[in-house]
Design an enzyme around this catalytic site. Structure first.
Site, PDB file in Angstrom:
ATOM      1  N   ARG A 178      39.292  26.140  47.813  1.00 46.66           N
ATOM      2  CA  ARG A 178      39.228  24.739  47.416  1.00 46.66           C
ATOM      3  C   ARG A 178      40.601  24.329  46.870  1.00 46.66           C
ATOM      4  O   ARG A 178      40.809  24.282  45.661  1.00 46.66           O
ATOM      5  CB  ARG A 178      38.119  24.529  46.384  1.00 46.66           C
ATOM      6  CG  ARG A 178      36.750  24.896  46.917  1.00 46.66           C
ATOM      7  CD  ARG A 178      35.641  24.303  46.095  1.00 46.66           C
ATOM      8  NE  ARG A 178      35.348  25.107  44.929  1.00 46.66           N
ATOM      9  CZ  ARG A 178      34.359  24.845  44.081  1.00 46.66           C
ATOM     10  NH1 ARG A 178      33.594  23.796  44.261  1.00 46.66           N
ATOM     11  NH2 ARG A 178      34.136  25.622  43.050  1.00 46.66           N
ATOM     12  N   LYS A 205      25.453  17.022  36.000  1.00 48.76           N
ATOM     13  CA  LYS A 205      26.576  17.910  35.692  1.00 48.76           C
ATOM     14  C   LYS A 205      27.874  17.376  36.281  1.00 48.76           C
ATOM     15  O   LYS A 205      28.898  17.264  35.593  1.00 48.76           O
ATOM     16  CB  LYS A 205      26.296  19.313  36.236  1.00 48.76           C
ATOM     17  CG  LYS A 205      27.516  20.235  36.327  1.00 48.76           C
ATOM     18  CD  LYS A 205      27.165  21.507  37.086  1.00 48.76           C
ATOM     19  CE  LYS A 205      28.372  22.411  37.272  1.00 48.76           C
ATOM     20  NZ  LYS A 205      29.252  21.986  38.353  1.00 48.76           N
ATOM     21  N   ASN A 206      27.865  17.048  37.568  1.00 48.29           N
ATOM     22  CA  ASN A 206      29.099  16.636  38.235  1.00 48.29           C
ATOM     23  C   ASN A 206      29.620  15.300  37.719  1.00 48.29           C
ATOM     24  O   ASN A 206      30.834  15.061  37.738  1.00 48.29           O
ATOM     25  CB  ASN A 206      28.887  16.577  39.748  1.00 48.29           C
ATOM     26  CG  ASN A 206      28.701  17.951  40.363  1.00 48.29           C
ATOM     27  OD1 ASN A 206      29.079  18.958  39.771  1.00 48.29           O
ATOM     28  ND2 ASN A 206      28.102  18.008  41.538  1.00 48.29           N
ATOM     29  N   ARG A 256      25.335  27.136  34.136  1.00 44.33           N
ATOM     30  CA  ARG A 256      26.420  26.186  34.343  1.00 44.33           C
ATOM     31  C   ARG A 256      25.913  24.846  34.866  1.00 44.33           C
ATOM     32  O   ARG A 256      26.606  23.828  34.719  1.00 44.33           O
ATOM     33  CB  ARG A 256      27.449  26.747  35.337  1.00 44.33           C
ATOM     34  CG  ARG A 256      28.231  27.950  34.836  1.00 44.33           C
ATOM     35  CD  ARG A 256      29.284  28.390  35.843  1.00 44.33           C
ATOM     36  NE  ARG A 256      30.058  27.246  36.292  1.00 44.33           N
ATOM     37  CZ  ARG A 256      30.278  26.927  37.565  1.00 44.33           C
ATOM     38  NH1 ARG A 256      29.780  27.684  38.530  1.00 44.33           N
ATOM     39  NH2 ARG A 256      30.982  25.869  37.882  1.00 44.33           N
ATOM     40  N   CYS A 310      33.090  28.631  40.876  1.00 38.10           N
ATOM     41  CA  CYS A 310      32.279  29.450  41.774  1.00 38.10           C
ATOM     42  C   CYS A 310      33.111  29.996  42.933  1.00 38.10           C
ATOM     43  O   CYS A 310      33.994  29.321  43.454  1.00 38.10           O
ATOM     44  CB  CYS A 310      31.124  28.627  42.351  1.00 38.10           C
ATOM     45  SG  CYS A 310      29.797  28.319  41.187  1.00 38.10           S
ATOM     46  N   ASP A 354      25.913  20.915  48.023  1.00 34.40           N
ATOM     47  CA  ASP A 354      25.266  21.472  46.835  1.00 34.40           C
ATOM     48  C   ASP A 354      23.749  21.615  46.978  1.00 34.40           C
ATOM     49  O   ASP A 354      23.092  22.137  46.076  1.00 34.40           O
ATOM     50  CB  ASP A 354      25.579  20.613  45.596  1.00 34.40           C
ATOM     51  CG  ASP A 354      26.932  20.950  44.987  1.00 34.40           C
ATOM     52  OD1 ASP A 354      27.571  21.909  45.440  1.00 34.40           O
ATOM     53  OD2 ASP A 354      27.348  20.243  44.043  1.00 34.40           O
TER      54      ASP A 354
END
Length: 427
Positions: free
Chosen positions: A128, A22-23, A405, A123, A313
Site C-alpha cells: 500500500r 473506524k475508518n 483494532r 495489516c 473490507d
C-alpha cells in the site's frame, strides 16, 4: 495472548447497535491539528486503533479528554485541542502499528508547514504505497524527502498554495490527506479522481463544520477554497458500514435475523445488494436495517473496487458466508494483492476454496467444522469468527488483537443476540 472461543450452530436473532466507523474516526481525529480551538467528536468507537491515534496526537501536542458514557449516546465523546503543536514528528514506534497514522501528514503541513512521519505499518494485506499522498502534497508546493524510513515534508516559506491534483488511481487515504492539506492552503485546490467513500464525505462535512470551504461532496471532483484559519466544532462520527455488513453476514451464515441499529442504508449499497442477491431479506426499520436469512444462501460473483462498488473490507466476511452457499461463488480482489490469507484457515474448518491469482473460487459445502485457527488481519479475523458461529463444535480464534483494532465489544454484541462466544487469555 487472548483467544476467542466459539461454540457454533446457534441462530442469531435480536438487535446489534452499530458503532461509530473506524475508518471515519481515524480520518476525523487528525482534523484537530488544523485549529487551535477544541474539536469534539461524538460516537467515537472504543477501538485499539482509535487509542493508538490518540496517543500519536498527544505526542504532537494535542490534549485529549473523554467524557463519561451517557445512556442516550452511542460511543465515546472526545474533545481534542491542539492549542500549540509541540512536535511535527510522528515516530516509528506508533506509526508502525497503524497505517492511518500517515493522515497526520496533510494537517501538519497545513498548520505547521512541516512534518516528519515514519512510513506506516498496519495489516499485512499487501503493498500500500504512499506515493499518491506525497504527489498530492507536492502539487500544493511541498518539498518531500525520504530518508531512514521517514517522510520529511516542508512547505514553502509562505505556506502551501492551492493546486491541481489528479490521482491516476482512486486512493482513499491520499484523498483524505490532500483534502486536509488544501483547506488552509492559499487559493483554490481541485482534486480529480477523488475517492467517493462515505468516510470522505464525513471528513468533508466535519471540515466544513470547522469553517472549510469544500464543494463537490459525494463526487469524484472536490474543489477547496483555502481559508485563513479553521475554528472548533462538534461532530458525530458516522456509523460503521463495514461493521454493519459484518453483522449482516453473521445473520446470514447462522440462518438468523438481526436488526442493525444505527446502520445507514445509503452508505452501503453494494453490500446490501450482495446480501439480497445471496437470498437475504433486507428491510428498512426505524433507526436502522433488518437483515434476515431465507433458506440456504445463493452463490455470488463479486469483484472488489472503490466505492460505490463492493468494498475490499467486506471480501473476507462474504467469503466465509458463501462457503455455505448452495453452489460456486467467484470473488475477485482488485484492491490488495495479498488479501486471501484467511483462505487456509477457513479450509481448516472444511471450506472448499481455491485461490487463482486475484480470484478465489468458493464451492459451497454442507457444513463447517470447528477448529483452532489464526487471524492474519482485521477483516480476516471477522471471517473466522463468522465461520465459527456457523460451524459444528468449538472454534478457537487466536491473535484476536487484530479484531480489537476494528470491532467494538464484539463478544458482548454477539452474546446479546444468542452466540456462544467468549474471550480467554493465555496469561
Amino acid at each position: 495472548m487472548d483467544r476467542i472461543i466459539i461454540r457454533g450452530g446457534r441462530r442469531l436473532e435480536g438487535k446489534v447497535c452499530i458503532s461509530g466507523a473506524k475508518n471515519a474516526a481515524l480520518t476525523l481525529l487528525p482534523c484537530a491539528l488544523l485549529t487551535d480551538e477544541p474539536l469534539t467528536l461524538r460516537n467515537l468507537p472504543r477501538l485499539a486503533d482509535v487509542d493508538s491515534f490518540g496517543h500519536l496526537l498527544n505526542q504532537l501536542g494535542v490534549s485529549t479528554t473523554v467524557e463519561g458514557s451517557k445512556p442516550e449516546e452511542f460511543g465515546r465523546v472526545m474533545t481534542l485541542r491542539a492549542a500549540t503543536i509541540s512536535s511535527t514528528v510522528a515516530p516509528y514506534d506508533i506509526v508502525r502499528k497503524m497505517r492511518a497514522s500517515i493522515l497526520v501528514l496533510g494537517p501538519l503541513m497545513a498548520r505547521a508547514g512541516e512534518a516528519t512521519v515514519s512510513l506506516p505499518g498496519g495489516c499485512a494485506i499487501g503493498n500500500r504505497p504512499i506515493d499518491l499522498h506525497l504527489k498530492a502534497l507536492e502539487a500544493l508546493g511541498a518539498h518531500i524527502e525520504l530518508a531512514a524510513g521517514y517522510v520529511k515534508a516542508t512547505a514553502p516559506k509562505g505556506g502551501l498554495t492551492g493546486g491541481h491534483i489528479s490521482f491516476p488511481v482512486v486512493s482513499v487515504g491520499a484523498t483524505e490527506n490532500a483534502l486536509m492539506a488544501a483547506v488552509l492552503a492559499k487559493g483554490a485546490t481541485v482534486i480529480e479522481n477523488a475517492a467517493r467513500e462515505p468516510e470522505i464525505t464525513d471528513l468533508a462535512k466535519c471540515l466544513i463544520a470547522m469553517g472549510a470551504r469544500i464543494e463537490g461532496l459525494r463526487t469524484d471532483t472536490l474543489t477547496i477554497q483555502g481559508v485563513e484559519e479553521l475554528h472548533g466544532a462538534t461532530y458525530s462520527v458516522m456509523p460503521d458500514r463495514i461493521e454493519a455488513g459484518s453483522y449482516a453476514c453473521a445473520a446470514a451464515i447462522t440462518g438468523g435475523s438481526l436488526e442493525l441499529v444505527g446502520a445507514r442504508k445509503e452508505t452501503m449499497p453494494s453490500i446490501l445488494t450482495g446480501l439480497q442477491d445471496a437470498g437475504l431479506i433486507v428491510e428498512d426499520v426505524a433507526g436502522g436495517i433488518k437483515v434476515s436469512a431465507d433458506g440456504r444462501l445463493r452463490p455470488l460473483s463479486i469483484s472488489t473496487a472503490p466505492y460505490p462498488a463492493f468494498p475490499t473490507d467486506m471480501q473476507a466476511q462474504f467469503m466465509a458466508m458463501l462457503s455455505l452457499a448452495d453452489g460456486t461463488s467467484l470473488l475477485t480482489e482488485t484492491i490488495f494483492e495479498n488479501r486471501y490469507m484467511h483462505v487456509p484457515e477457513l479450509a481448516r474448518m472444511g471450506a472448499d476454496i481455491e485461490v487463482r491469482g486475484r480470484s478465489a473460487v468458493v464451492r459451497g459445502v454442507e457444513k463447517l467444522i470447528g477448529a483452532p485457527v489464526m487471524a492474519t488481519d482485521l477483516r480476516a479475523s471477522m471471517s473466522l469468527v463468522l465461520a465459527g458461529l456457523a460451524a459444528e463444535g468449538e472454534t478457537q480464534v487466536s491473535r484476536v488483537y487484530h479484531l480489537d483494532r476494528g470491532y467494538e465489544r464484539l463478544e458482548e454484541k454477539l452474546q446479546a443476540v444468542g452466540a456462544d462466544i467468549e474471550r480467554a487469555s493465555d496469561g
